[in-house]
Design a protein around this motif. Structure first.
Motif, PDB file in Angstrom:
ATOM      1  N   UNK A  64       0.825  -1.206   0.000  1.00  0.00           N
ATOM      2  CA  UNK A  64       0.000   0.000   0.000  1.00  0.00           C
ATOM      3  C   UNK A  64       0.858   1.255   0.000  1.00  0.00           C
ATOM      4  N   UNK A  65       1.993   1.214   0.698  1.00  0.00           N
ATOM      5  CA  UNK A  65       2.840   2.396   0.773  1.00  0.00           C
ATOM      6  C   UNK A  65       3.747   2.526  -0.449  1.00  0.00           C
ATOM      7  N   UNK A  66       4.006   1.434  -1.131  1.00  0.00           N
ATOM      8  CA  UNK A  66       4.828   1.476  -2.343  1.00  0.00           C
ATOM      9  C   UNK A  66       3.966   1.920  -3.503  1.00  0.00           C
ATOM     10  N   UNK A  67       4.554   2.645  -4.409  1.00  0.00           N
ATOM     11  CA  UNK A  67       3.820   3.102  -5.576  1.00  0.00           C
ATOM     12  C   UNK A  67       4.472   2.589  -6.850  1.00  0.00           C
ATOM     13  N   UNK A  68       5.258   1.535  -6.730  1.00  0.00           N
ATOM     14  CA  UNK A  68       5.994   1.030  -7.877  1.00  0.00           C
ATOM     15  C   UNK A  68       5.155   0.035  -8.664  1.00  0.00           C
ATOM     16  N   UNK A  69       5.509  -0.099  -9.914  1.00  0.00           N
ATOM     17  CA  UNK A  69       4.823  -1.057 -10.772  1.00  0.00           C
ATOM     18  C   UNK A  69       5.052  -2.480 -10.271  1.00  0.00           C
ATOM     19  N   UNK A  70       6.240  -2.745  -9.723  1.00  0.00           N
ATOM     20  CA  UNK A  70       6.547  -4.086  -9.206  1.00  0.00           C
ATOM     21  C   UNK A  70       5.606  -4.458  -8.061  1.00  0.00           C
ATOM     22  N   UNK A  85      -1.950  -8.934 -15.170  1.00  0.00           N
ATOM     23  CA  UNK A  85      -1.835  -7.483 -15.337  1.00  0.00           C
ATOM     24  C   UNK A  85      -1.417  -7.130 -16.758  1.00  0.00           C
ATOM     25  N   UNK A  86      -0.436  -7.839 -17.300  1.00  0.00           N
ATOM     26  CA  UNK A  86       0.016  -7.564 -18.673  1.00  0.00           C
ATOM     27  C   UNK A  86      -1.116  -7.773 -19.685  1.00  0.00           C
TER      28      UNK A  86
END
Length: 171
Positions: A64-70, A85-86
């Motif tokens: 939740x705190x990360x905003x990365x695509x990974x 997702x792809x």
């Protein structure tokens, strides 16, 4: 004569031999409990989540705190499967669609069956709440100067104590 046996109590065979059922595997049992329902979302058939994977539960706060695509990719993989997702991106999924699908999937995973409409309404309400201006009381509190010593509101001094005494003329 009717015979009653409790298969869970050892030795309760009523004087007759009770044959044990062949134990089923855990995986077969859990697949039966979960069901094998799927849903097609943007042309991709995905399992309807029925439980929060432990890996997702452990990583949820960090994700939740990360905003990365990974991080997003990891969450979608744990919830719906590899490469989903792809495929959604390739099939033209938009951001609001994606947020709605995640809300729908997480609700199902936590045991709350919701419709896509209910998930969408939840996302719209959350988006509106994020962009909402602070309420009147919060704005008022923010604009009121605070006392340096106490942190409370500064109180205006009365005019009587700050004005000079009126002089009467002697004519």
């Amino acid at each position: 004569m009717e015979l009653h046996c409790d298969p869970f109590r050892p030795g309760d065979d009523g004087g007759h031999r009770v044959t044990a059922r062949k134990a089923e595997s855990w995986d077969a049992f859990w697949a039966e409990v979960q069901g094998a329902d799927t849903e097609t979302i943007r042309g991709v058939e995905v399992p309807i989540p029925t439980d929060v994977p432990l890996a997702l539960e452990q990583r949820l706060k960090a994700l939740e705190s990360e905003d990365s695509e990974e991080a997003i990719r990891e969450m979608v993989t744990l919830l719906f499967g590899e490469d989903v997702l792809d495929q959604w991106i390739a099939n033209g999924m938009g951001l609001m669609e994606f947020k709605t699908v995640l809300a729908w999937g997480m609700a199902h995973a936590t045991g709350t069956k919701v419709t896509f409409r209910e998930a969408y309404d939840t996302v719209v309400a959350a988006e509106a709440e994020e962009g909402k201006a602070p309420n009147r009381a919060a704005r008022r509190a923010a604009s009121t100067p605070r006392s340096v010593s106490t942190g409370g509101r500064s109180k205006p001094t009365s005019r009587a104590s700050t004005t000079s005494a009126r002089k009467t003329s002697r004519a």
